[in-house]
Design a protein around this motif. Structure first.
Motif, PDB file in Angstrom:
ATOM      1  N   PRO A 136     -15.194  -7.170  35.219  1.00 19.91           N
ATOM      2  CA  PRO A 136     -15.143  -7.094  33.723  1.00 19.91           C
ATOM      3  C   PRO A 136     -16.403  -6.571  33.210  1.00 19.91           C
ATOM      4  O   PRO A 136     -16.384  -5.941  32.304  1.00 19.91           O
ATOM      5  CB  PRO A 136     -14.738  -8.618  33.144  1.00 19.91           C
ATOM      6  CG  PRO A 136     -14.838  -9.562  34.354  1.00 19.91           C
ATOM      7  CD  PRO A 136     -14.667  -8.738  35.667  1.00 19.91           C
ATOM      8  N   GLN A 137     -17.527  -6.855  33.853  1.00 17.27           N
ATOM      9  CA  GLN A 137     -18.894  -6.732  33.484  1.00 17.27           C
ATOM     10  C   GLN A 137     -19.111  -5.267  33.657  1.00 17.27           C
ATOM     11  O   GLN A 137     -20.435  -4.887  32.915  1.00 17.27           O
ATOM     12  CB  GLN A 137     -19.927  -7.610  34.013  1.00 17.27           C
ATOM     13  CG  GLN A 137     -19.858  -9.118  33.826  1.00 17.27           C
ATOM     14  CD  GLN A 137     -19.138  -9.491  35.068  1.00 17.27           C
ATOM     15  OE1 GLN A 137     -18.219  -9.057  35.750  1.00 17.27           O
ATOM     16  NE2 GLN A 137     -19.564 -10.728  35.431  1.00 17.27           N
ATOM     17  N   TRP A 167      -7.653  -8.963  37.152  1.00 13.30           N
ATOM     18  CA  TRP A 167      -8.839  -8.613  36.751  1.00 13.30           C
ATOM     19  C   TRP A 167      -8.813  -7.684  35.581  1.00 13.30           C
ATOM     20  O   TRP A 167      -9.571  -7.622  34.717  1.00 13.30           O
ATOM     21  CB  TRP A 167      -9.636  -7.926  37.952  1.00 13.30           C
ATOM     22  CG  TRP A 167      -8.975  -6.804  38.363  1.00 13.30           C
ATOM     23  CD1 TRP A 167      -8.196  -6.923  39.579  1.00 13.30           C
ATOM     24  CD2 TRP A 167      -8.995  -5.438  38.430  1.00 13.30           C
ATOM     25  NE1 TRP A 167      -7.620  -5.308  39.862  1.00 13.30           N
ATOM     26  CE2 TRP A 167      -8.269  -4.569  38.889  1.00 13.30           C
ATOM     27  CE3 TRP A 167      -9.524  -4.822  37.131  1.00 13.30           C
ATOM     28  CZ2 TRP A 167      -7.843  -3.290  38.840  1.00 13.30           C
ATOM     29  CZ3 TRP A 167      -9.458  -3.432  36.700  1.00 13.30           C
ATOM     30  CH2 TRP A 167      -8.707  -2.526  37.697  1.00 13.30           C
ATOM     31  N   PHE A 168      -7.619  -6.643  35.414  1.00 13.33           N
ATOM     32  CA  PHE A 168      -7.636  -5.762  34.426  1.00 13.33           C
ATOM     33  C   PHE A 168      -7.181  -6.355  33.078  1.00 13.33           C
ATOM     34  O   PHE A 168      -6.903  -5.417  32.274  1.00 13.33           O
ATOM     35  CB  PHE A 168      -6.425  -4.672  35.079  1.00 13.33           C
ATOM     36  CG  PHE A 168      -5.374  -5.188  35.626  1.00 13.33           C
ATOM     37  CD1 PHE A 168      -4.085  -5.366  34.550  1.00 13.33           C
ATOM     38  CD2 PHE A 168      -4.915  -5.411  36.999  1.00 13.33           C
ATOM     39  CE1 PHE A 168      -2.819  -5.930  35.027  1.00 13.33           C
ATOM     40  CE2 PHE A 168      -3.761  -5.658  37.331  1.00 13.33           C
ATOM     41  CZ  PHE A 168      -2.781  -6.039  36.394  1.00 13.33           C
ATOM     42  N   ARG A 204     -12.928  -6.084  28.703  1.00 17.99           N
ATOM     43  CA  ARG A 204     -13.319  -5.362  30.103  1.00 17.99           C
ATOM     44  C   ARG A 204     -14.087  -3.900  29.719  1.00 17.99           C
ATOM     45  O   ARG A 204     -13.573  -3.108  29.242  1.00 17.99           O
ATOM     46  CB  ARG A 204     -12.219  -5.274  31.245  1.00 17.99           C
ATOM     47  CG  ARG A 204     -12.356  -4.418  32.309  1.00 17.99           C
ATOM     48  CD  ARG A 204     -11.218  -4.425  33.146  1.00 17.99           C
ATOM     49  NE  ARG A 204     -10.116  -3.905  32.554  1.00 17.99           N
ATOM     50  CZ  ARG A 204      -9.622  -2.476  32.897  1.00 17.99           C
ATOM     51  NH1 ARG A 204     -10.250  -1.768  33.072  1.00 17.99           N
ATOM     52  NH2 ARG A 204      -8.258  -2.436  31.933  1.00 17.99           N
ATOM     53  N   ARG A 205     -15.315  -3.927  30.540  1.00 19.33           N
ATOM     54  CA  ARG A 205     -16.170  -2.651  29.965  1.00 19.33           C
ATOM     55  C   ARG A 205     -15.609  -1.349  30.589  1.00 19.33           C
ATOM     56  O   ARG A 205     -16.094  -0.309  30.113  1.00 19.33           O
ATOM     57  CB  ARG A 205     -17.584  -2.880  30.502  1.00 19.33           C
ATOM     58  CG  ARG A 205     -18.224  -4.085  29.921  1.00 19.33           C
ATOM     59  CD  ARG A 205     -19.732  -4.282  29.975  1.00 19.33           C
ATOM     60  NE  ARG A 205     -20.338  -3.294  29.319  1.00 19.33           N
ATOM     61  CZ  ARG A 205     -21.760  -3.004  29.753  1.00 19.33           C
ATOM     62  NH1 ARG A 205     -22.238  -3.646  30.667  1.00 19.33           N
ATOM     63  NH2 ARG A 205     -22.270  -2.224  29.309  1.00 19.33           N
ATOM     64  N   SER A 206     -14.733  -1.479  31.432  1.00 21.15           N
ATOM     65  CA  SER A 206     -14.187  -0.019  31.977  1.00 21.15           C
ATOM     66  C   SER A 206     -12.741   0.310  31.422  1.00 21.15           C
ATOM     67  O   SER A 206     -12.003   1.205  31.779  1.00 21.15           O
ATOM     68  CB  SER A 206     -13.912  -0.298  33.661  1.00 21.15           C
ATOM     69  OG  SER A 206     -13.110  -1.435  33.791  1.00 21.15           O
ATOM     70  N   ALA A 207     -12.566  -0.532  30.379  1.00 13.88           N
ATOM     71  CA  ALA A 207     -11.119  -0.362  29.589  1.00 13.88           C
ATOM     72  C   ALA A 207     -10.614   1.026  29.329  1.00 13.88           C
ATOM     73  O   ALA A 207      -9.623   1.531  29.156  1.00 13.88           O
ATOM     74  CB  ALA A 207     -10.792  -1.344  28.763  1.00 13.88           C
ATOM     75  N   TRP A 258       0.813  -0.371  33.994  1.00 11.77           N
ATOM     76  CA  TRP A 258       0.245  -1.457  32.845  1.00 11.77           C
ATOM     77  C   TRP A 258      -0.374  -0.843  31.695  1.00 11.77           C
ATOM     78  O   TRP A 258      -1.506  -0.720  31.744  1.00 11.77           O
ATOM     79  CB  TRP A 258      -0.737  -2.654  33.286  1.00 11.77           C
ATOM     80  CG  TRP A 258       0.002  -3.480  34.644  1.00 11.77           C
ATOM     81  CD1 TRP A 258       0.254  -2.934  35.762  1.00 11.77           C
ATOM     82  CD2 TRP A 258       0.505  -4.637  34.882  1.00 11.77           C
ATOM     83  NE1 TRP A 258       0.898  -4.026  36.580  1.00 11.77           N
ATOM     84  CE2 TRP A 258       0.940  -5.034  35.968  1.00 11.77           C
ATOM     85  CE3 TRP A 258       0.482  -5.724  33.661  1.00 11.77           C
ATOM     86  CZ2 TRP A 258       1.503  -6.249  36.313  1.00 11.77           C
ATOM     87  CZ3 TRP A 258       1.020  -6.901  34.052  1.00 11.77           C
ATOM     88  CH2 TRP A 258       1.667  -7.231  35.170  1.00 11.77           C
ATOM     89  N   PRO A 259       0.381  -0.157  30.945  1.00 14.63           N
ATOM     90  CA  PRO A 259      -0.017   0.639  29.962  1.00 14.63           C
ATOM     91  C   PRO A 259      -1.005   0.050  29.065  1.00 14.63           C
ATOM     92  O   PRO A 259      -2.047   0.698  28.673  1.00 14.63           O
ATOM     93  CB  PRO A 259       1.250   1.051  29.002  1.00 14.63           C
ATOM     94  CG  PRO A 259       2.375   0.739  29.825  1.00 14.63           C
ATOM     95  CD  PRO A 259       2.020  -0.249  30.731  1.00 14.63           C
ATOM     96  N   GLN A 260      -0.982  -1.155  28.388  1.00 13.27           N
ATOM     97  CA  GLN A 260      -2.049  -1.704  27.671  1.00 13.27           C
ATOM     98  C   GLN A 260      -3.401  -1.721  28.286  1.00 13.27           C
ATOM     99  O   GLN A 260      -4.484  -1.904  27.700  1.00 13.27           O
ATOM    100  CB  GLN A 260      -1.373  -3.054  27.264  1.00 13.27           C
ATOM    101  CG  GLN A 260      -0.223  -3.261  26.528  1.00 13.27           C
ATOM    102  CD  GLN A 260       0.841  -3.460  27.503  1.00 13.27           C
ATOM    103  OE1 GLN A 260       0.994  -3.131  28.573  1.00 13.27           O
ATOM    104  NE2 GLN A 260       2.357  -3.692  26.852  1.00 13.27           N
ATOM    105  N   ALA A 261      -3.479  -1.947  29.678  1.00 14.23           N
ATOM    106  CA  ALA A 261      -4.616  -1.944  30.371  1.00 14.23           C
ATOM    107  C   ALA A 261      -5.264  -0.918  30.867  1.00 14.23           C
ATOM    108  O   ALA A 261      -6.136  -0.662  31.515  1.00 14.23           O
ATOM    109  CB  ALA A 261      -4.467  -2.850  31.503  1.00 14.23           C
ATOM    110  N   ASN A 262      -4.320   0.081  30.927  1.00 16.19           N
ATOM    111  CA  ASN A 262      -4.780   1.747  31.210  1.00 16.19           C
ATOM    112  C   ASN A 262      -4.790   1.573  32.808  1.00 16.19           C
ATOM    113  O   ASN A 262      -5.669   2.384  33.349  1.00 16.19           O
ATOM    114  CB  ASN A 262      -5.835   2.203  30.507  1.00 16.19           C
ATOM    115  CG  ASN A 262      -5.735   3.756  30.726  1.00 16.19           C
ATOM    116  OD1 ASN A 262      -5.001   4.417  30.836  1.00 16.19           O
ATOM    117  ND2 ASN A 262      -6.946   4.204  30.426  1.00 16.19           N
ATOM    118  N   VAL A 263      -3.948   0.797  33.727  1.00 18.00           N
ATOM    119  CA  VAL A 263      -4.242   0.866  34.880  1.00 18.00           C
ATOM    120  C   VAL A 263      -2.878   0.959  35.738  1.00 18.00           C
ATOM    121  O   VAL A 263      -1.614   0.999  35.215  1.00 18.00           O
ATOM    122  CB  VAL A 263      -4.529  -0.430  35.548  1.00 18.00           C
ATOM    123  CG1 VAL A 263      -6.052  -0.727  34.882  1.00 18.00           C
ATOM    124  CG2 VAL A 263      -3.630  -1.573  35.360  1.00 18.00           C
TER     125      VAL A 263
END
Length: 270
Positions: A123-124, A209-210, A215-218, A235-240
């Motif tokens: 997440p960093q 993790w997502f 989360r800085r890669s979001a 997972w649309p909210q997390a864009n993954v």
């Protein structure tokens, strides 16, 4: 030209061929990115590795935990399992393993702003930092002497949380663990590698993790594999997008076309 990301193949070569046929994959025009774990557990790890390698510049892969175990086994470390000894004993093993050892641990598809990893992202980490750290690890695996020195020290769960001041084997192990083994972590970024079940069944304050807040890669789409029990793909909210749909366990093999997010899959058994 289309770009397809395919989830964990794990030696299921026949399913891979059927999926590429369904995609109407043309190696002269299209590109294939395998999201790690080309080998292990399935019936034909050697054939899978030979086929993907044989596609030349039309195909690449990010390294997964089973791919790294194969590299360790080839250096005399670890226990032979899941048919990987067949790869190590093959006449063309040196060519195949040298190709595998030079694969990245993270890729960025600039045209669609998509990050591809096998397992997860701390997440960093920003996307740029993820790629830079993946590059640090890739440089080690691509160098025979550095690879041989690190592989026996690669195994282990510590350190569980990324810090920018990590050095040496601890730094490399943390990078590799996150990119190739991550599933759950705390809101503070402490990874728990023993938890492997579907979201909702995890212990304590752990979360995928997502789903870690802030989360800085979001801001970037992330496509990954590794997590066959995830329970869904998008997972649309997390864009993954999680593309390990458990082919080796009797599920399906899935491909995502990055240009339009069209999902294609075939059952494990043809």
């Amino acid at each position: 030209m289309s770009t397809y990301v395919i989830g964990d193949i794990q030696g299921c070569r026949d399913a891979l061929l059927r999926l590429l046929e369904r995609c109407r994959f043309d190696p002269a025009a299209d590109r294939l990115i395998c999201a790690g774990d080309l080998v292990a557990r399935g019936p034909d790890s050697l054939g899978t590795l030979r086929f993907v390698h044989g596609l030349g510049t039309a195909a690449t892969a990010v390294l997964g935990n089973h791919d790294l175990h194969l590299l360790a086994l080839a250096q005399g470390f670890g226990r032979a399992r899941d048919g990987l000894d067949t790869v190590v004993a093959a006449d063309d093993a040196e060519t195949l393993l040298e190709w595998l050892s030079t694969r990245p641990l993270a890729l960025h598809h600039a045209a669609t702003d998509t990050l591809i990893v096998h397992a997860g992202v701390a997440p960093q980490w920003t996307v740029a930092q993820t790629l830079a750290l993946a590059g640090e690890a890739q440089a080690v695996f691509a160098d025979r002497e550095r690879r041989r020195a690190f592989l026996p020290r690669m195994y282990g769960d510590a350190p569980a949380r990324w810090r920018d001041d990590l050095t040496g084997d601890d730094r490399l192990r943390c990078i590799v663990n996150v990119l190739t083994r991550a599933r759950y972590c705390s809101a503070q970024g402490d990874f728990e590698f023993a938890e492997k079940g579907s979201p909702g069944a995890q212990a304590g304050d752990l979360m995928p993790w997502f789903e870690v807040p802030e989360r800085r890669s979001a801001g970037t789409r992330i496509v990954f594999g590794h997590w066959s029990t995830l329970g869904r793909i998008h997972w649309p909210q997390a864009n993954v997008w999680g593309l390990d749909t458990g082919c080796v366990w009797g599920g399906a093999l899935s491909a995502l076309r990055l240009e339009d997010l069209h999902l294609l899959e075939v059952p494990c058994a043809g």
